[in-house]
Enzyme design. Structure first.
Site, PDB file in Angstrom:
ATOM      1  N   THR A  14      12.230 -18.981  -7.709  1.00  0.00           N
ATOM      2  CA  THR A  14      12.707 -18.039  -8.734  1.00  0.00           C
ATOM      3  C   THR A  14      12.918 -16.651  -8.134  1.00  0.00           C
ATOM      4  O   THR A  14      13.932 -15.995  -8.398  1.00  0.00           O
ATOM      5  CB  THR A  14      11.634 -17.918  -9.847  1.00  0.00           C
ATOM      6  OG1 THR A  14      11.111 -19.218 -10.082  1.00  0.00           O
ATOM      7  CG2 THR A  14      12.191 -17.358 -11.116  1.00  0.00           C
ATOM      8  N   VAL A  15      11.962 -16.196  -7.314  1.00  0.00           N
ATOM      9  CA  VAL A  15      12.044 -14.834  -6.775  1.00  0.00           C
ATOM     10  C   VAL A  15      13.101 -14.744  -5.673  1.00  0.00           C
ATOM     11  O   VAL A  15      13.969 -13.854  -5.692  1.00  0.00           O
ATOM     12  CB  VAL A  15      10.667 -14.376  -6.238  1.00  0.00           C
ATOM     13  CG1 VAL A  15      10.757 -12.966  -5.665  1.00  0.00           C
ATOM     14  CG2 VAL A  15       9.619 -14.433  -7.339  1.00  0.00           C
ATOM     15  N   GLU A 131       4.891  -4.581  -1.824  1.00  0.00           N
ATOM     16  CA  GLU A 131       4.811  -4.038  -3.181  1.00  0.00           C
ATOM     17  C   GLU A 131       4.763  -5.136  -4.240  1.00  0.00           C
ATOM     18  O   GLU A 131       4.045  -5.038  -5.240  1.00  0.00           O
ATOM     19  CB  GLU A 131       6.029  -3.135  -3.437  1.00  0.00           C
ATOM     20  CG  GLU A 131       6.010  -2.419  -4.761  1.00  0.00           C
ATOM     21  CD  GLU A 131       4.875  -1.403  -4.829  1.00  0.00           C
ATOM     22  OE1 GLU A 131       4.940  -0.374  -4.164  1.00  0.00           O
ATOM     23  OE2 GLU A 131       3.909  -1.666  -5.554  1.00  0.00           O
ATOM     24  N   VAL A 134       1.427  -6.994  -5.859  1.00  0.00           N
ATOM     25  CA  VAL A 134       0.529  -6.463  -6.896  1.00  0.00           C
ATOM     26  C   VAL A 134       1.324  -5.915  -8.075  1.00  0.00           C
ATOM     27  O   VAL A 134       2.136  -5.007  -7.908  1.00  0.00           O
ATOM     28  CB  VAL A 134      -0.361  -5.328  -6.328  1.00  0.00           C
ATOM     29  CG1 VAL A 134      -1.362  -4.849  -7.377  1.00  0.00           C
ATOM     30  CG2 VAL A 134      -1.082  -5.768  -5.065  1.00  0.00           C
ATOM     31  N   GLY A 136       3.783  -6.946 -10.050  1.00  0.00           N
ATOM     32  CA  GLY A 136       5.225  -7.139 -10.209  1.00  0.00           C
ATOM     33  C   GLY A 136       6.048  -5.912  -9.891  1.00  0.00           C
ATOM     34  O   GLY A 136       5.987  -5.373  -8.783  1.00  0.00           O
ATOM     35  N   ILE A 138       5.835  -2.895 -10.909  1.00  0.00           N
ATOM     36  CA  ILE A 138       5.173  -1.570 -10.926  1.00  0.00           C
ATOM     37  C   ILE A 138       4.952  -1.095  -9.484  1.00  0.00           C
ATOM     38  O   ILE A 138       4.304  -1.804  -8.702  1.00  0.00           O
ATOM     39  CB  ILE A 138       3.808  -1.631 -11.651  1.00  0.00           C
ATOM     40  CG1 ILE A 138       3.990  -2.088 -13.094  1.00  0.00           C
ATOM     41  CG2 ILE A 138       3.107  -0.287 -11.591  1.00  0.00           C
ATOM     42  CD1 ILE A 138       2.671  -2.244 -13.847  1.00  0.00           C
ATOM     43  N   GLY A 189       7.661 -19.200 -16.415  1.00  0.00           N
ATOM     44  CA  GLY A 189       7.630 -18.867 -14.982  1.00  0.00           C
ATOM     45  C   GLY A 189       6.679 -17.744 -14.623  1.00  0.00           C
ATOM     46  O   GLY A 189       6.826 -17.118 -13.576  1.00  0.00           O
ATOM     47  N   GLU A 192       0.889 -19.130 -11.999  1.00  0.00           N
ATOM     48  CA  GLU A 192       0.844 -19.679 -10.637  1.00  0.00           C
ATOM     49  C   GLU A 192       0.955 -21.203 -10.712  1.00  0.00           C
ATOM     50  O   GLU A 192       0.735 -21.799 -11.771  1.00  0.00           O
ATOM     51  CB  GLU A 192      -0.486 -19.309  -9.978  1.00  0.00           C
ATOM     52  CG  GLU A 192      -0.704 -17.828  -9.825  1.00  0.00           C
ATOM     53  CD  GLU A 192       0.313 -17.158  -8.914  1.00  0.00           C
ATOM     54  OE1 GLU A 192       0.565 -17.673  -7.819  1.00  0.00           O
ATOM     55  OE2 GLU A 192       0.865 -16.119  -9.318  1.00  0.00           O
ATOM     56  N   LYS A 207      -5.322  -9.164  -6.089  1.00  0.00           N
ATOM     57  CA  LYS A 207      -4.561  -7.920  -6.276  1.00  0.00           C
ATOM     58  C   LYS A 207      -5.518  -6.720  -6.262  1.00  0.00           C
ATOM     59  O   LYS A 207      -5.225  -5.682  -5.671  1.00  0.00           O
ATOM     60  CB  LYS A 207      -3.788  -7.978  -7.589  1.00  0.00           C
ATOM     61  CG  LYS A 207      -2.672  -9.029  -7.583  1.00  0.00           C
ATOM     62  CD  LYS A 207      -2.135  -9.285  -8.983  1.00  0.00           C
ATOM     63  CE  LYS A 207      -1.012 -10.303  -8.988  1.00  0.00           C
ATOM     64  NZ  LYS A 207      -0.656 -10.777 -10.337  1.00  0.00           N
TER      65      LYS A 207
END
Ligand code: HSE
Length: 440
Positions: A14-15, A131, A134, A136, A138, A189, A192, A207
């Site tokens: 997905t990412v 980045e 942790v 998403g 932000i 989605g 985990e 995180k």
């Protein structure tokens, strides 16, 4: 004209697919912001034929992640496969050793091997940007590492797991069961591959360990994090919390105390009026208490393809611009090992829900046991739920009834001793439910 940054991506889930799509779609904006283009030159994933909804024509297909990591035609290796060991670890090591920059969303790997990888990045001059690992979208890593480089940090805490916040929010708002909400989080989605990782608090712990290192200049120590998940939270707790002016959130908290750095993950009662209590659904929030300044709270999407890809793109943009921040904000050799504050020494208020024997003297006995440990009560409520009242409106004396206690600040040790004594007195049935209270 500076040549475009050549990016190679391992992992097209997905990412990964979203990152490819965004680099294509935002090409002009990225070029304007970085002063040079960003071009995906190579990708790899487990399946070459899987439909991903992105156009991969014109992009090379590498035989494996290592082929990208060692490809002299790639400047920046983007690892989006996940997994705490190989193939991600070896490929990242190879990329950093050859002076490439690395961007990863892999919190498990950074929490476990971050120091070793940061040392490699330092030695060979590449960036190690994470980045997306942790909270998403932000930008909290950048905030702690760069934005607050001149500010001492006393505490960092927040909602770091979208799945848990989504589950707790929907259980409270729609009266749904834990299982129903988890299924939806998986479908959307957020969760985990192994949902226990989310709901048992380990995702938050990884995180938090990373944030604690950035905040306090300490070596990342996931094993120093005390962890409790949300699986024992019942609808009754969420209802009682609301009635008492609180809301339940899974928080990760890292705080400097007299006995060392306390790192803890657990369901937490936060005041209903606090800003963190307003954060619902998959949204994450992180609050940073900096010395001499008011708290800073960052709120944003913490899970899902678009949120994670947004952070990955920002990291790639930094590489393209030539920004090389030290991965943990200071040289690895300067990171310290700080004493772990023992959880028994934790000080705070507690919510306690007991199923108590409904007989004269029970409340007095419970209050006595708490008083013996010098625990002062802020409130005590006893309820007769439906079904515990007989036909004449009188309570059925034999059935246990829920008793809810809110304590003023006390130590974890004292609270545990008091509850042990209450259990030995046999005035309650089952195990007490205990939720820590965090005042903001
Ligand atoms: N499972 C994680 C979450 C994804 O729910 O927040 C982002 O790390």
């Amino acid at each position: 004209m500076v040549a475009p940054l050549r990016v190679g991506i391992a992992g097209l889930g997905t990412v990964g697919a979203e990152v490819v799509r965004l680099i294509e779609q935002q090409g002009k904006v990225l070029t304007a912001r970085c002063g040079r283009g960003v071009k995906v030159v190579s990708v790899t994933a487990r399946s070459k034929t899987k439909k991903r909804g992105v156009d991969l024509r014109g992009i090379g297909w590498a035989k494996d992640p290592m082929a990208i990591a060692t490809d002299p035609e790639v400047d920046c290796f983007v690892e989006l496969m996940g997994g705490v060991g190989d193939p991600a670890l070896s490929a990242i090591e190879a990329a950093l050793s050859s002076g490439k920059s690395v961007v990863t969303a892999n919190k498990a790997l950074i929490a476990k091997h971050g120091l070793k990888l940061a040392a490699l990045a330092e030695k060979h001059g590449g960036a190690l940007n994470y980045e997306a690992a942790v909270a998403g979208a932000i930008p909290v890593v950048k905030t702690l590492r760069e934005g607050l480089a001149g500010t001492g940090i006393d505490r960092v805490y927040g909602i770091l797991n979208g799945t848990c916040n989504y589950i707790l929010s929907r259980m409270e708002q729609e009266g749904l069961s834990f299982e129903e909400c988890l299924k939806d989080a998986q479908r959307l989605g957020y969760a985990e591959a192994n949902p226990s990782f989310d709901v048992d608090g380990h995702d938050t712990a990884q995180k938090l360990a990373i944030l604690a290192s950035l905040a306090f200049g300490t070596k990342v120590a996931q094993s120093a994090v005390y962890v409790e998940g949300i699986t024992s939270i019942a609808a009754a707790d969420l209802r009682a919390a609301a009635e008492l002016g609180y809301r339940v959130k899974l928080l990760g908290v890292a705080v400097r105390t007299a006995t060392g750095i306390e790192q803890r993950v657990h369901p937490t009662m936060v005041p209903l009026k606090s800003s963190i209590a307003q954060v619902m659904g998959v949204t994450n929030a992180v609050t940073i208490d900096g010395a001499g300044i008011s708290p800073i709270t960052l709120v944003g999407p913490g899970a899902g393809g678009a949120a994670t890809a947004s952070a990955v793109l920002a990291d790639i943009a930094d590489v393209a611009r030539g920004v090389r921040a030290l991965p943990f904000g200071r040289p690895v050799g300067k990171l310290t090992v700080t004493a772990k504050a023992p959880m028994e020494r934790h000080e705070g208020g507690y919510y306690i829900r007991l199923m108590a024997r409904d007989l004269a003297g029970t409340a007095a006995r419970i209050a006595t046991r708490l008083a013996e440990q010098k625990i002062s009560l802020e409130s005590i409520v006893q309820r007769h739920p439906d079904g515990m009242i007989d036909g004449n409106g009188a309570a059925k004396k034999s059935a246990p009834v829920p008793v809810i206690l809110i304590t003023y600040a006390t130590s974890e040790d004292a609270m545990r001793r008091a509850l042990q004594a209450v259990q030995s007195d046999k005035v309650i049935s089952g195990r007490p439910q205990v939720i820590r209270i965090e005042k903001n």
